[in-house]
Design an enzyme around this catalytic site. Structure first.
Site, PDB file in Angstrom:
ATOM      1  N   THR A   1     -24.970  75.001  56.660  1.00 20.23           N
ATOM      2  CA  THR A   1     -26.191  74.601  57.369  1.00 20.23           C
ATOM      3  C   THR A   1     -25.767  73.689  58.507  1.00 20.23           C
ATOM      4  O   THR A   1     -25.292  72.576  58.259  1.00 20.23           O
ATOM      5  CB  THR A   1     -27.169  73.877  56.430  1.00 20.23           C
ATOM      6  OG1 THR A   1     -27.544  74.762  55.373  1.00 20.23           O
ATOM      7  CG2 THR A   1     -28.420  73.449  57.173  1.00 20.23           C
TER       8      THR A   1
ATOM      9  N   LEU B   1     -33.395  78.937  62.166  1.00 21.07           N
ATOM     10  CA  LEU B   1     -34.370  79.314  61.142  1.00 21.07           C
ATOM     11  C   LEU B   1     -34.052  78.631  59.816  1.00 21.07           C
ATOM     12  O   LEU B   1     -34.965  78.251  59.070  1.00 21.07           O
ATOM     13  CB  LEU B   1     -34.393  80.832  60.980  1.00 21.07           C
ATOM     14  CG  LEU B   1     -35.500  81.392  60.076  1.00 21.07           C
ATOM     15  CD1 LEU B   1     -36.877  80.884  60.515  1.00 21.07           C
ATOM     16  CD2 LEU B   1     -35.489  82.915  60.100  1.00 21.07           C
ATOM     17  N   LYS B   2     -32.761  78.428  59.518  1.00 21.63           N
ATOM     18  CA  LYS B   2     -32.401  77.732  58.275  1.00 21.63           C
ATOM     19  C   LYS B   2     -32.921  76.293  58.289  1.00 21.63           C
ATOM     20  O   LYS B   2     -33.409  75.784  57.277  1.00 21.63           O
ATOM     21  CB  LYS B   2     -30.894  77.738  58.081  1.00 21.63           C
ATOM     22  CG  LYS B   2     -30.410  76.934  56.857  1.00 21.63           C
ATOM     23  CD  LYS B   2     -30.973  77.474  55.559  1.00 21.63           C
ATOM     24  CE  LYS B   2     -30.597  76.617  54.356  1.00 21.63           C
ATOM     25  NZ  LYS B   2     -29.170  76.556  54.069  1.00 21.63           N
ATOM     26  N   LEU B   3     -32.837  75.628  59.434  1.00 24.03           N
ATOM     27  CA  LEU B   3     -33.341  74.259  59.503  1.00 24.03           C
ATOM     28  C   LEU B   3     -34.856  74.227  59.361  1.00 24.03           C
ATOM     29  O   LEU B   3     -35.407  73.324  58.710  1.00 24.03           O
ATOM     30  CB  LEU B   3     -32.907  73.595  60.809  1.00 24.03           C
ATOM     31  CG  LEU B   3     -31.399  73.351  60.956  1.00 24.03           C
ATOM     32  CD1 LEU B   3     -31.089  72.655  62.263  1.00 24.03           C
ATOM     33  CD2 LEU B   3     -30.852  72.541  59.779  1.00 24.03           C
TER      34      LEU B   3
END
Length: 292
Positions: free
Chosen positions: A96, A170-172
């Site tokens: 991440t 998008l992960k954040l």
């Protein structure tokens, strides 16, 4: 394809075991931060002593480390990946990370003739162990298609969400919603207990109303039985992800007022020396009187 992995921790261990179980040769970085690697070695995994050594024999190199500083160090540091990465190989960053760092690292990988995909994970360490992770892929579609056989070894779903950096953006967003929801439920649960509400009643009411969902499901074992191991995700890592989200929002000019509050609340836990505890324990930490 020969696979290398750097970062055999909670998530990377599951990735490594499933890659090996599907028949891919695998090398990994021998590192103190790894989980016990007896199973990986028994399945044929080969331990290497530097990132460069891992990269030297890999067609596909998976990174599964904590965040951007670690990714940059592994790629660009002394005896790092870029010193021996083969042209035509592919780096897959499952960490991440900050999107701006991701774009810099993608350019650095391209300069040595290799390809880069940001591929952060969703789901838990149990899903990693069972080969059922979801990946959010940013990067070139043709590169993704080339490495799909490797990804299929440890995933249930692979989402191609855009160009370089899109996966980490998008992960954040995902982790902001996920970690933020967990923190909100933890604070509400702490308030309920301090107000004399039965934890069973608290969970039942939320589960049958607007509080239902994955976050509550993952918090419930701790709220009812004190079992935090259902969600083995450290508070310090959650705080890091919220901090990354705020930094990304600053860069784009987006609002992060609620994220600021979550960051402040989780910072108090980390500052109190609770950062290594798992996120469900926020329900204890947020109590008016710590029950320990």
């Amino acid at each position: 394809m020969k696979v290398g992995i750097i970062g055999v921790g909670l998530m990377g261990h599951g990735i490594a075991r499933n890659v090996l179980r599907k028949g891919f040769p695998l090398s990994f970085l021998d590192h103190p931060g790894n989980r016990p690697v007896d199973e990986i070695l028994s399945l044929g995994g080969h331990a290497c002593h530097s990132p460069a050594e891992v990269a030297r024999g890999a067609d596909v190199l998976i990174l599964c480390v904590t965040g951007s500083p670690q990714v940059e160090a592994v790629l660009t540091g002394p005896d790092g990946v870029l010193s021996s990465l083969r042209p035509g190989s592919t780096v897959i960053d499952c960490s991440t990370s900050l999107p701006e760092s991701t774009l810099r690292m993608a350019r650095a990988v391209a300069e040595v003739g290799a390809d880069f995909l940001d591929a952060p994970m969703t789901r838990t360490a149990r899903h990693a162990h069972d080969g059922q992770l979801n990946l959010l892929i940013g990067g070139d579609a043709a590169t993704l298609d080339r490495v799909r056989p490797v990804l299929a070894a440890f995933t249930e779903q692979v989402f191609h969400v855009g160009g370089p950096g899109a996966g980490h953006r998008l992960k954040l967003l995902h982790n902001y919603v996920s970690v933020g929801s967990l923190a909100l439920i933890a604070e509400a649960a702490a308030g309920a207990i301090d107000a004399g509400i039965d934890p069973v009643a608290f969970v039942q009411v939320l589960a049958q109303g607007g509080g239902a969902g994955v976050a509550l499901d993952r918090m419930t074992p701790f709220l009812l039985d004190g079992d935090a191991d259902n969600l083995p995700f450290a508070i310090a890592n959650g705080l890091k992800d919220i901090a990354y989200y705020r930094e990304m929002s600053d860069a784009s000019g987006a609002a992060h007022v609620i994220a600021d509050g979550i960051h402040a609340a989780m910072s108090t836990a980390v500052d109190a020396g609770e950062g290594t505890k798992y996120v469900p324990e926020l329900a204890r930490i947020f109590r008016r009187t710590d029950p320990r």
